[in-house]
Design a protein around this motif. Sequence first.
Motif, PDB file in Angstrom:
ATOM      1  N   ASP A   1     120.314 127.513  62.059  1.00 59.43           N
ATOM      2  CA  ASP A   1     120.526 128.263  60.824  1.00 59.43           C
ATOM      3  C   ASP A   1     121.993 128.453  60.477  1.00 59.43           C
ATOM      4  OD1 ASP A   1     118.708 129.396  58.801  1.00 59.43           O
ATOM      5  OD2 ASP A   1     119.939 131.197  59.104  1.00 59.43           O
ATOM      6  N   ASP A   2     122.887 128.366  61.439  1.00 57.47           N
ATOM      7  CA  ASP A   2     124.304 128.490  61.095  1.00 57.47           C
ATOM      8  C   ASP A   2     124.812 127.282  60.312  1.00 57.47           C
ATOM      9  OD1 ASP A   2     123.885 127.201  63.730  1.00 57.47           O
ATOM     10  OD2 ASP A   2     126.056 126.889  63.635  1.00 57.47           O
ATOM     11  N   LEU A   3     124.019 126.208  60.257  1.00 59.54           N
ATOM     12  CA  LEU A   3     124.363 125.031  59.463  1.00 59.54           C
ATOM     13  C   LEU A   3     123.876 125.144  58.021  1.00 59.54           C
ATOM     14  CD1 LEU A   3     123.456 122.211  62.011  1.00 59.54           C
ATOM     15  CD2 LEU A   3     125.659 123.351  61.694  1.00 59.54           C
ATOM     16  N   ARG A   4     123.117 126.181  57.729  1.00 54.21           N
ATOM     17  CA  ARG A   4     122.509 126.347  56.402  1.00 54.21           C
ATOM     18  C   ARG A   4     123.409 127.193  55.501  1.00 54.21           C
ATOM     19  NH1 ARG A   4     119.671 130.446  54.117  1.00 54.21           N
ATOM     20  NH2 ARG A   4     119.592 131.578  56.120  1.00 54.21           N
TER      21      ARG A   4
ATOM     22  N   ARG B   1     119.901 118.417  49.558  1.00 51.56           N
ATOM     23  CA  ARG B   1     119.360 119.327  50.565  1.00 51.56           C
ATOM     24  C   ARG B   1     118.778 118.511  51.710  1.00 51.56           C
ATOM     25  NH1 ARG B   1     115.134 123.349  48.100  1.00 51.56           N
ATOM     26  NH2 ARG B   1     114.187 121.381  47.413  1.00 51.56           N
ATOM     27  N   PHE B   2     118.599 119.200  52.825  1.00 48.41           N
ATOM     28  CA  PHE B   2     118.023 118.584  54.015  1.00 48.41           C
ATOM     29  C   PHE B   2     116.910 119.491  54.536  1.00 48.41           C
ATOM     30  CE2 PHE B   2     122.400 117.297  53.598  1.00 48.41           C
ATOM     31  CZ  PHE B   2     122.336 115.926  53.771  1.00 48.41           C
ATOM     32  N   ALA B   3     116.031 118.923  55.355  1.00 48.52           N
ATOM     33  CA  ALA B   3     114.946 119.697  55.955  1.00 48.52           C
ATOM     34  C   ALA B   3     114.555 119.035  57.259  1.00 48.52           C
ATOM     35  CB  ALA B   3     113.740 119.763  55.018  1.00 48.52           C
TER      36      ALA B   3
ATOM     37  N   SER C   1     107.821 113.731  67.759  1.00 56.64           N
ATOM     38  CA  SER C   1     109.166 113.752  67.194  1.00 56.64           C
ATOM     39  C   SER C   1     109.180 114.666  65.983  1.00 56.64           C
ATOM     40  CB  SER C   1     109.590 112.333  66.774  1.00 56.64           C
ATOM     41  OG  SER C   1     108.755 111.861  65.720  1.00 56.64           O
ATOM     42  N   VAL C   2     110.379 114.975  65.526  1.00 59.28           N
ATOM     43  CA  VAL C   2     110.559 115.653  64.245  1.00 59.28           C
ATOM     44  C   VAL C   2     111.401 114.746  63.364  1.00 59.28           C
ATOM     45  CG1 VAL C   2     110.371 117.914  65.312  1.00 59.28           C
ATOM     46  CG2 VAL C   2     112.644 116.935  64.899  1.00 59.28           C
ATOM     47  N   ALA C   3     111.359 114.992  62.066  1.00 65.34           N
ATOM     48  CA  ALA C   3     112.031 114.125  61.108  1.00 65.34           C
ATOM     49  C   ALA C   3     113.110 114.900  60.366  1.00 65.34           C
ATOM     50  CB  ALA C   3     111.023 113.558  60.115  1.00 65.34           C
ATOM     51  N   LEU C   4     114.332 114.412  60.449  1.00 64.81           N
ATOM     52  CA  LEU C   4     115.395 114.917  59.587  1.00 64.81           C
ATOM     53  C   LEU C   4     115.274 114.162  58.272  1.00 64.81           C
ATOM     54  CD1 LEU C   4     118.043 116.299  58.792  1.00 64.81           C
ATOM     55  CD2 LEU C   4     119.265 114.578  60.159  1.00 64.81           C
ATOM     56  N   VAL C   5     115.037 114.900  57.187  1.00 74.72           N
ATOM     57  CA  VAL C   5     114.830 114.278  55.882  1.00 74.72           C
ATOM     58  C   VAL C   5     115.864 114.817  54.894  1.00 74.72           C
ATOM     59  CG1 VAL C   5     112.361 113.934  56.279  1.00 74.72           C
ATOM     60  CG2 VAL C   5     113.142 116.014  55.142  1.00 74.72           C
ATOM     61  N   GLY C   6     116.130 114.032  53.868  1.00 69.14           N
ATOM     62  CA  GLY C   6     117.058 114.429  52.825  1.00 69.14           C
ATOM     63  C   GLY C   6     116.423 114.297  51.459  1.00 69.14           C
ATOM     64  N   GLU C   7     116.875 115.132  50.543  1.00 69.12           N
ATOM     65  CA  GLU C   7     116.366 115.136  49.171  1.00 69.12           C
ATOM     66  C   GLU C   7     117.246 114.238  48.309  1.00 69.12           C
ATOM     67  OE1 GLU C   7     114.771 118.564  46.194  1.00 69.12           O
ATOM     68  OE2 GLU C   7     116.846 118.768  46.885  1.00 69.12           O
ATOM     69  N   ALA C   8     116.653 113.197  47.751  1.00 69.33           N
ATOM     70  CA  ALA C   8     117.382 112.254  46.919  1.00 69.33           C
ATOM     71  C   ALA C   8     117.567 112.813  45.506  1.00 69.33           C
ATOM     72  CB  ALA C   8     116.643 110.921  46.875  1.00 69.33           C
TER      73      ALA C   8
ATOM     74  N   ARG D   1     120.604 123.630  51.757  1.00 72.05           N
ATOM     75  CA  ARG D   1     121.912 122.995  51.567  1.00 72.05           C
ATOM     76  C   ARG D   1     122.764 123.234  52.809  1.00 72.05           C
ATOM     77  NH1 ARG D   1     120.043 124.759  46.740  1.00 72.05           N
ATOM     78  NH2 ARG D   1     120.217 123.307  44.986  1.00 72.05           N
ATOM     79  N   LEU D   2     123.559 122.258  53.156  1.00 73.21           N
ATOM     80  CA  LEU D   2     124.432 122.399  54.318  1.00 73.21           C
ATOM     81  C   LEU D   2     125.577 123.362  54.014  1.00 73.21           C
ATOM     82  CD1 LEU D   2     124.804 118.787  55.762  1.00 73.21           C
ATOM     83  CD2 LEU D   2     123.762 120.763  56.895  1.00 73.21           C
ATOM     84  N   ALA D   3     125.935 124.164  55.011  1.00 76.90           N
ATOM     85  CA  ALA D   3     127.075 125.067  54.888  1.00 76.90           C
ATOM     86  C   ALA D   3     128.357 124.248  54.787  1.00 76.90           C
ATOM     87  CB  ALA D   3     127.130 126.010  56.081  1.00 76.90           C
ATOM     88  N   GLU D   4     129.330 124.819  54.115  1.00 75.23           N
ATOM     89  CA  GLU D   4     130.613 124.142  53.948  1.00 75.23           C
ATOM     90  C   GLU D   4     131.216 123.806  55.313  1.00 75.23           C
ATOM     91  OE1 GLU D   4     134.902 124.901  51.680  1.00 75.23           O
ATOM     92  OE2 GLU D   4     133.256 126.350  51.492  1.00 75.23           O
ATOM     93  N   GLY D   5     131.745 122.598  55.407  1.00 70.75           N
ATOM     94  CA  GLY D   5     132.375 122.170  56.646  1.00 70.75           C
ATOM     95  C   GLY D   5     131.450 121.469  57.603  1.00 70.75           C
ATOM     96  N   HIS D   6     130.164 121.369  57.284  1.00 71.10           N
ATOM     97  CA  HIS D   6     129.204 120.694  58.153  1.00 71.10           C
ATOM     98  C   HIS D   6     128.676 119.431  57.480  1.00 71.10           C
ATOM     99  CE1 HIS D   6     129.111 123.692  61.292  1.00 71.10           C
ATOM    100  NE2 HIS D   6     128.976 124.652  60.382  1.00 71.10           N
ATOM    101  N   SER D   7     128.292 118.473  58.296  1.00 73.48           N
ATOM    102  CA  SER D   7     127.806 117.184  57.811  1.00 73.48           C
ATOM    103  C   SER D   7     126.388 116.935  58.295  1.00 73.48           C
ATOM    104  CB  SER D   7     128.718 116.062  58.322  1.00 73.48           C
ATOM    105  OG  SER D   7     128.573 115.914  59.731  1.00 73.48           O
ATOM    106  N   VAL D   8     125.782 115.905  57.742  1.00 68.65           N
ATOM    107  CA  VAL D   8     124.441 115.537  58.185  1.00 68.65           C
ATOM    108  C   VAL D   8     124.466 115.083  59.637  1.00 68.65           C
ATOM    109  CG1 VAL D   8     124.630 113.158  57.332  1.00 68.65           C
ATOM    110  CG2 VAL D   8     122.375 114.198  57.614  1.00 68.65           C
ATOM    111  N   GLU D   9     125.581 114.532  60.091  1.00 68.99           N
ATOM    112  CA  GLU D   9     125.693 114.148  61.503  1.00 68.99           C
ATOM    113  C   GLU D   9     125.700 115.381  62.399  1.00 68.99           C
ATOM    114  OE1 GLU D   9     125.382 111.273  62.960  1.00 68.99           O
ATOM    115  OE2 GLU D   9     125.008 110.394  60.992  1.00 68.99           O
ATOM    116  N   ASP D  10     126.337 116.459  61.942  1.00 70.62           N
ATOM    117  CA  ASP D  10     126.278 117.715  62.693  1.00 70.62           C
ATOM    118  C   ASP D  10     124.833 118.180  62.814  1.00 70.62           C
ATOM    119  OD1 ASP D  10     129.057 117.781  62.833  1.00 70.62           O
ATOM    120  OD2 ASP D  10     129.236 119.000  61.015  1.00 70.62           O
ATOM    121  N   LEU D  11     124.101 118.118  61.700  1.00 69.42           N
ATOM    122  CA  LEU D  11     122.712 118.561  61.691  1.00 69.42           C
ATOM    123  C   LEU D  11     121.862 117.692  62.609  1.00 69.42           C
ATOM    124  CD1 LEU D  11     120.402 120.282  60.599  1.00 69.42           C
ATOM    125  CD2 LEU D  11     120.345 118.807  58.563  1.00 69.42           C
TER     126      LEU D  11
END
Length: 226
Positions: free
Chosen positions: A127-130, A5-7, A204-211, A67-77
Motif C-alpha cells: 500500500d505504500d506504493l499506492r 493504474r495498476f492492480a 500465481s497472481v497477475a500484475l495488470v495495467g489499465e491501458a 495509481r502509483l505513488a510519486e517516485g515509484h515505478s511498475v518495476e518497484d511494484l
Amino acid sequence: MTHARFAIYHLPDGALGDLGSAWLGWDARTGTVPDRPEIAGLPAAATSLTSIPMRYGFHATLKAPFRLAEGHSVEDLARRTELVCDRLAPFEMDLDMHCDWGFVMLRPRQQSPALTALEQALVTRLDDLRAPLLPEDRARRRPDQLPEKARAHLDNWGYPFVLDLFNYHLTLSNGLPAPEAQAVQDALAPVFAPLIEVPMQVRSVALVGEADDGRLQLIRDIPLRG
C-alpha cells in the motif's frame, strides 16, 4: 505501453480461464478479443450482458486498481509483489456459481486461510506504493452509501471491500435485474459445470495495467513460491 493504474488480480488459467475470457469477450492474459462461445438460453446478447466486466477480463481482484505513488515505478511494484509471493504457497479452491445482487459470478465454497493470507498481504504490504485516491475516485465509490467499516477501508486502503470484507469472486455479468440474472446463471451453469467440478488451482497472481482504452492487461505473472 503506459498505464494509468495498476492492480493485482488472480487470472484463472487453463480451460476455465479460457472459457471465462471468451465469455466476457476480453482475455487479459493475452490482450486479445477471443471468439465468444455460443450459449443457448441467454436473455440478451452476451455483449450487453457483460459490457462492464469485459474491460477487466475474467479475474478476481486481490488489490484493486490504483495509481502509483510519486517516485515509484511498475518495476518497484513487480519486485515488491514478488517478495510477497515468495512467502506464500500455491493452493486450490472449490468453486460454485452464484447470483448475488444481480451479478452472476463464481465464488469459492469457502475462503481458505491461504486465500485470506494472500489478499491481506497484497493489500497491506504494497500500500505504500499506492497514490492517495483522487477526489473523483473516492466519490465514484459513493462513500456516503457504504457501511462504516467499508468507508474506513476505502480511506485507509483505497478500496472498501478488503481484509475482513473481502470476498473472492469471478464476475460473469453486469448487475442485472433478478429475472435476467437468473436466466444468465441458468444458461451458463451447464457450460461452466464441467470445469468447476475439480478444484481450481491458484498458483500465481497477475500484475495488470489499465491501458488507454480502459481495458486491463497482464504485465507480469508472479508465482506463489512459498
